[in-house]
Motif scaffolding. Structure first.
Motif, mmCIF file in Angstrom:
data_model
loop_
_atom_site.group_PDB
_atom_site.id
_atom_site.type_symbol
_atom_site.label_atom_id
_atom_site.label_comp_id
_atom_site.label_asym_id
_atom_site.label_seq_id
_atom_site.Cartn_x
_atom_site.Cartn_y
_atom_site.Cartn_z
ATOM 1 N N GLN A 1 1.029 -6.782 12.239
ATOM 2 C CA GLN A 1 0.697 -6.712 10.804
ATOM 3 C C GLN A 1 -0.559 -7.506 10.491
ATOM 4 O OE1 GLN A 1 3.680 -7.499 7.829
ATOM 5 N NE2 GLN A 1 5.125 -6.089 8.787
ATOM 6 N N GLU B 1 5.095 -9.017 13.159
ATOM 7 C CA GLU B 1 4.223 -9.947 12.429
ATOM 8 C C GLU B 1 2.798 -9.987 13.000
ATOM 9 O OE1 GLU B 1 4.508 -14.638 11.396
ATOM 10 O OE2 GLU B 1 6.395 -13.593 11.814
ATOM 11 N N GLN C 1 -3.817 -5.944 8.961
ATOM 12 C CA GLN C 1 -4.338 -6.427 7.675
ATOM 13 C C GLN C 1 -5.822 -6.781 7.753
ATOM 14 O OE1 GLN C 1 -1.454 -9.414 6.644
ATOM 15 N NE2 GLN C 1 -0.014 -7.843 5.942
ATOM 16 N N PRO D 1 8.907 -1.818 9.754
ATOM 17 C CA PRO D 1 7.502 -2.229 9.667
ATOM 18 C C PRO D 1 7.001 -2.783 11.008
ATOM 19 C CG PRO D 1 8.909 -3.837 8.586
ATOM 20 C CD PRO D 1 9.802 -2.726 9.023
ATOM 21 N N MET E 1 0.838 -1.207 0.000
ATOM 22 C CA MET E 1 0.000 0.000 0.000
ATOM 23 C C MET E 1 0.877 1.262 0.000
ATOM 24 S SD MET E 1 -3.006 1.141 2.674
ATOM 25 C CE MET E 1 -1.956 1.838 3.921
ATOM 26 N N ARG E 2 0.436 2.253 -0.813
ATOM 27 C CA ARG E 2 1.181 3.496 -0.871
ATOM 28 C C ARG E 2 0.179 4.646 -0.760
ATOM 29 N NH1 ARG E 2 2.614 6.939 -4.831
ATOM 30 N NH2 ARG E 2 4.570 8.055 -4.605
ATOM 31 N N ASP F 1 5.253 4.471 1.464
ATOM 32 C CA ASP F 1 5.097 3.136 0.877
ATOM 33 C C ASP F 1 5.223 2.121 2.011
ATOM 34 O OD1 ASP F 1 5.524 0.632 -0.320
ATOM 35 O OD2 ASP F 1 6.183 1.624 -2.191
ATOM 36 N N PHE F 2 4.090 1.548 2.415
ATOM 37 C CA PHE F 2 4.093 0.645 3.575
ATOM 38 C C PHE F 2 4.739 -0.698 3.253
ATOM 39 C CE2 PHE F 2 0.819 3.733 4.645
ATOM 40 C CZ PHE F 2 1.140 4.012 5.967
ATOM 41 N N ASP F 3 4.664 -1.121 1.990
ATOM 42 C CA ASP F 3 5.270 -2.403 1.633
ATOM 43 C C ASP F 3 6.794 -2.313 1.670
ATOM 44 O OD1 ASP F 3 2.715 -3.439 1.218
ATOM 45 O OD2 ASP F 3 2.672 -2.548 -0.801
ATOM 46 N N LYS F 4 7.311 -1.199 1.140
ATOM 47 C CA LYS F 4 8.766 -1.028 1.141
ATOM 48 C C LYS F 4 9.281 -0.451 2.465
ATOM 49 C CE LYS F 4 9.436 -0.130 -3.796
ATOM 50 N NZ LYS F 4 9.560 0.982 -4.737
ATOM 51 N N GLY F 5 8.369 0.129 3.273
ATOM 52 C CA GLY F 5 8.799 0.774 4.513
ATOM 53 C C GLY F 5 9.568 2.045 4.234
#
Lengths: 163, 430
Positions: A145, A142, A149, A139, A1-2, A122-126
């Motif tokens: 997250q 686990e 999610q 991030p 997600m961005r 950018d949450f995926d890339k941190g």
């Protein structure tokens, strides 16, 4: 997600009375109505003019003070995309996780971000990108997250109870 | 390597040895909520379970908006009453059930006890650490989740140890110590930490003093605060403990702390926290002479019998110069203060006694501030707008400092009272 949005910038120790004043705390109201009071204790410019997608960038100890969850809900209801801070107070941080509202801890990005500028997260890339550069953040763990999610604690519990 | 108090408690919850940073699922021994239970009830109903996990482990009080001063507050109370009845929650301290501020009820009525896990939907839940409990504040949704499932996740926190030695000088109290500690550590100095107090200075203190100290640790970000439990705690629980699961738990001598500090009570002096942050520490001499419009003595921070007694001792036979609100922490405190003649002394001094509860601290009733007004308050927060007008100013202080200042209409050093009292005694002998 961005996400991308315009920045509202604040200093240190922004407490929950500033984010959502006590006078509204013990009145039952919808999340949407909470949104109309966001930041009323410290910045009525925000209360009037913040729009969906805006991002808050602030110093250390954001959300100190009371446990009131409306301090998270009012920002989320207002459409704030994320909070980028040097640090957040424990109960606020936890309430944010439980509401599925992202809080990013990234002191370097806070330092160089200017009020009113557009930044992206950018949450995926941190990674946070602002006019000065690109900054990495750690991030969520686990467990957190998986909770995020699901969309927060309530959907997470519903899912767990169903399993 | 030994374990901190927090590591020991959470290891017991997990059933295996945990260390800092681990996520543990804990089953609280008691859960406390106040008026925000009205919102929790609504969230609970959205989860999709019919009954709370165990009605006997849920404690409810009314303290923030009592007696209801608006229709909205009265309606919120109705929601909680209905829910408590439906769910069979008997530990419900409604206004006809001898109640008070939730944290006071937890300690006073024997819910909080050494080694127990207490979860509360209020940031000052950490107050119960005075009884040796692991007591942690959470938000409303989280509490709804606990009501449904009986458990929640907790991260094993880092810990800070604070050794306290000696005894207070006359005119100095627990509030002065904790204001000093918060001033030293700052508003985020204990963020996400377990703050663990021990030493002969703690042993010398009443449980009331320990409650003041633990109460305010959230003002420096603590997850929980705890005082090493002792015979005073044991005696307070005699015939009152609501759970038989409690046991004396304390950190190992070789526990690993993030930081360790030591305070000698002889070095502690009267102090205030200046507007608008709790860590804005100043010695009394730096604040002396600041004009006040109101004093507030009481609330969950300093509303116990010992606090009212200390205020009455300062006020006895004198008249306050500014309006002075006395807010006992519970009906039991109120009753005892009445019995001891403390309330009569306070009333004759010109004080106003409010119903037990949070009072003016949260700015909803019982003495809110107008524009440009200044209050000296024994409560725990001095944020801008906290007690009413955003143009108001709040100075936090001990009951003795608040009382002595109320007599003068300005902030003054309460040691003046004790000096003049000892001069009189000395003069009498000469």
């Amino acid at each position: 997600m961005r996400i991308q949005g315009r920045v509202w910038k604040y200093g240190d120790d922004i407490n929950t009375d500033y984010i959502f004043p006590g006078v509204h705390t013990y009145v039952l109201m919808s999340d949407e109505e909470m949104g109309t009071h966001a930041m009323e204790g410290i910045d009525t410019d925000f209360t009037k003019n913040a729009v969906k997608g805006d991002i808050i960038v602030a110093g250390k100890n954001w959300g100190c003070g009371s446990s009131r969850e409306q301090a998270v809900k009012c920002l989320k209801a207002r459409g704030i995309g994320a909070l980028v801070v040097v640090s957040a107070a424990r109960i606020f941080y936890r309430n944010a996780i439980n509401e599925g509202f992202p809080v990013v801890i990234c002191p370097e990005a806070v330092e160089t971000t200017q009020p009113g500028e557009q930044i992206s997260i950018d949450f995926d890339k941190g990674q946070i990108t602002n006019a000065k550069g690109v900054y990495s953040f750690k991030p969520y763990s686990e467990h957190i997250q998986s909770l995020m999610q699901c969309g927060g604690l309530l959907p997470y519990i519903r899912q767990s109870l169903a399993e | 390597m030994g374990k901190t108090f927090a590591e020991k408690i959470l290891s017991r919850c997990a059933g295996y040895d945990v260390t800092v940073g681990d996520i543990v699922f804990a089953k609280p021994d008691f859960c406390i909520s106040h008026e925000n239970a009205s919102a929790i009830c609504a969230t609970f109903k959205k989860i999709g379970v019919d009954n709370v996990f165990d009605p006997d482990k849920i404690v409810l009080t009314f303290d923030h908006t009592v007696p209801a001063s608006t229709i909205a507050y009265a309606n919120a109370h109705r929601v909680v009453r209905k829910f408590a009845k439906e769910q069979g929650i008997e530990n419900f301290y409604d206004m006809n059930k001898y109640g008070g501020v939730c944290h006071q009820i937890m300690c006073q009525e024997g819910f909080s006890a050494p080694g127990l896990v207490i979860i509360g939907s209020d940031s000052h839940t950490c107050t119960s650490g005075a009884m040796g409990a692991f007591a942690v504040g959470v938000g409303r949704t989280e509490m709804a989740g606990v009501w449904a499932t009986g458990e929640l996740w907790l991260k094993v926190p880092d810990a800070i140890s604070i050794e306290v030695t000696g005894d207070f000088q006359p005119g100095v109290g627990a509030k002065d110590l904790i204001l000093r500690i918060i001033g030293d550590m700052r508003a985020d100095g204990a963020d996400y930490c377990s703050v663990e107090f021990y030493g002969d200075g703690i042993e010398n203190m009443s449980i009331a003093d320990r409650m003041t100290i633990c109460n305010m640790c959230v003002e420096m970000g603590a997850k929980n605060a705890v005082c090493k439990p002792d015979d005073k705690v044991r005696a307070a629980l005699e015939g009152k403990a609501k759970s038989d699961k409690w046991e004396m738990v304390w950190a190992d001598d070789d526990a690993e702390y993030l930081a360790s500090y030591r305070y000698s009570l002889e070095d502690i002096a009267p102090a205030v926290a200046k507007p608008h942050t709790v860590d804005n520490y100043a010695t009394i001499s730096e604040a002396t002479g600041i004009k006040i419009d109101q004093a507030l003595i009481g609330t969950c921070t300093n509303g116990r019998l010992e606090d009212l007694r200390a205020a009455a001792e300062v006020l006895k036979g004198r008249r306050v110069k500014v309006r002075t609100m006395i807010t006992p922490a519970s009906v039991e405190v109120y009753r005892q203060a009445l019995k001891e003649g403390i309330l009569e002394t306070l009333l004759l001094s010109g004080c106003t006694i409010t119903p037990p509860g949070c009072g003016a601290c949260i700015g909803l009733s019982s003495g809110v501030l107008g524009d440009h007004e200044t209050c000296i308050s024994t409560a725990n927060r001095n944020f801008k707008g906290r007690m009413g007008s955003k143009e108001g100013f709040i100075y936090l202080a001990s009951p003795m400092t608040a009382a002595w200042s109320a007599l003068h209409g300005e902030i003054r050093d309460p040691r003046e009272h004790f000096e003049s009292a000892s001069d009189k005694a000395g003069g009498g002998q000469a």
